[in-house]
Scaffold this active site. Structure first.
Site, PDB file in Angstrom:
ATOM      1  N   GLY A  82       0.819  -1.214   0.000  1.00  0.00           N
ATOM      2  CA  GLY A  82       0.000   0.000   0.000  1.00  0.00           C
ATOM      3  C   GLY A  82       0.850   1.259   0.000  1.00  0.00           C
ATOM      4  N   GLY A 121      -0.478   4.767  -1.007  1.00  0.00           N
ATOM      5  CA  GLY A 121      -1.642   5.268  -0.258  1.00  0.00           C
ATOM      6  C   GLY A 121      -1.291   6.398   0.685  1.00  0.00           C
ATOM      7  CD  GLN A 122      -4.502   9.809   4.858  1.00  0.00           C
ATOM      8  OE1 GLN A 122      -5.160   8.844   5.225  1.00  0.00           O
ATOM      9  NE2 GLN A 122      -4.714  11.031   5.319  1.00  0.00           N
ATOM     10  CE1 TYR A 149     -11.729   1.349   8.667  1.00  0.00           C
ATOM     11  CE2 TYR A 149     -10.685   0.404   6.725  1.00  0.00           C
ATOM     12  CZ  TYR A 149     -10.612   1.165   7.873  1.00  0.00           C
ATOM     13  OH  TYR A 149      -9.409   1.725   8.241  1.00  0.00           O
ATOM     14  CE  LYS A 199      -8.395  -1.815   8.465  1.00  0.00           C
ATOM     15  NZ  LYS A 199      -6.984  -2.071   8.103  1.00  0.00           N
TER      16      LYS A 199
END
Ligand code: VAH
Length: 320
Positions: free
Chosen positions: A8, A11-12, A142, A146
């Site tokens: 990732g 990504g941010q 989501y 998690k």
């Protein structure tokens, strides 16, 4: 010498974590990977980058063997709002991807950082001073991934001895890489809108309190946890960590200290409002502070000052 794989990495979090890790451990020791999004040139030119699908075990194993990776920061994930629109994709990326990373980590004895989120809590969780150990019945795909991810990482630690560690990130605020489809994205958008247009239309209503954190603190949390003495860790997956609890009007008031003319109005997004309402207002992060010395540096005022300065430089807009 550490050899670290980052998934990732476009990504941010991943884009900034990759550069921070390269500065700390050496560019060639940080192998950045992404699925489809091309990272910025700075990241591409500073060290190894590969496009991979982290749900494909042979691909991940090949990278681990090729670079003799000993640590994996697994950041590839579908965020909350996109996950509600594409739940099957979210399950595959968030669960099959994590399972693949854990299986490869088990075989090649890698340490694993796999973040969770405030999304791992649900509407029956105590919303104020949310405890480290409490009810976790999220009602979003989501959040389900998690919670399941936390349980899977703890299982791989207890059953196979894989060194898994994680934090429950709050909303993360950064100026470098835009967030990709989260519920807390408004807290990044509002700063860009303030500097660019002096006004912002917010999709969450006033009074929607959520935990937030400035990206430098988020990166610090990941690295400090992975460097922590394992003998001190009573928990592993995943630690509550937070820096502030804010609502849109709090950020607005802080922005107005620099831009008094800034205005905000509201057009509520029912999907993201429902997700935000199911998340804590403020977590208790005592366990992280006691077990590995967690302490954020940025609060709302210092974060806002830095965000406004960096965005005005990036957009070449004078705020005087
Ligand atoms: C999201 N930014 O909004 C992510 C994060 C705490 C929220 O997981 O989905």
């Amino acid at each position: 010498m550490k050899k670290i794989l980052v998934t990732g990495a476009a990504g941010q979090i991943g884009s900034e974590l990759t550069m921070t890790l390269r500065k700390k451990y050496g560019n060639e020791n940080i192998i950045a990977t992404g699925h489809k999004t091309k990272p910025d040139e700075t990241l591409l030119e500073s060290g190894p980058f590969h496009f991979i699908d982290c749900t494909e075990i042979h691909t991940v194993a090949e990278i681990i063997k090729r670079y003799k990776v000993d640590t994996i920061y697994h950041l590839a994930s579908v965020l909350s709002a996109v996950a509600e629109e594409k739940p099957q994709l979210a399950w595959n990326v968030n669960m099959t991807g994590l399972y693949t990373v854990l299986e490869v980590a088990r075989e090649y004895e890698c340490h694993v950082f796999a973040p969770s989120s405030i999304g791992a809590f649900g509407p029956t969780t105590p919303l104020n001073n949310t405890p480290q150990d409490t009810t976790q019945r999220p009602n979003t795909m989501y959040g389900i991934t998690k919670v399941a991810g936390e349980l899977l990482c703890d299982y791989y630690f207890k059953r196979f001895g894989v060194d898994t560690r994680g934090v429950r990130y709050p909303g993360l605020i950064s100026y470098k890489t835009p967030p990709g489809g989260g519920t807390t994205d408004y807290a990044v958008e509002i700063y860009y809108a303030a500097v660019g247009q002096r006004k912002y239309t917010c999709y969450l209503k006033e009074g929607t309190y959520l935990d937030m954190m400035y990206m430098p603190d988020a990166l610090k949390a990941a690295i400090e946890l992975m460097e922590a003495n394992p003998a001190r860790l009573k928990h592993r997956n995943a630690f509550n960590v937070t820096a502030m609890s804010v609502a849109p009007e709090d950020i607005t008031a802080e922005i107005r200290k620099t831009l008094p003319e800034f205005t905000i109005d509201y057009e509520i997004d029912p999907l993201r409002q429902a997700i935000a309402d199911s998340w804590p207002n403020k977590m208790d992060d005592t366990a992280a502070r006691e077990e590995w010395g967690w302490k954020p540096e940025y609060e709302l005022d210092s974060m806002t000052k830095d965000m406004m300065e960096k965005i005005s430089q990036r957009l070449k807009i004078n705020m005087d």
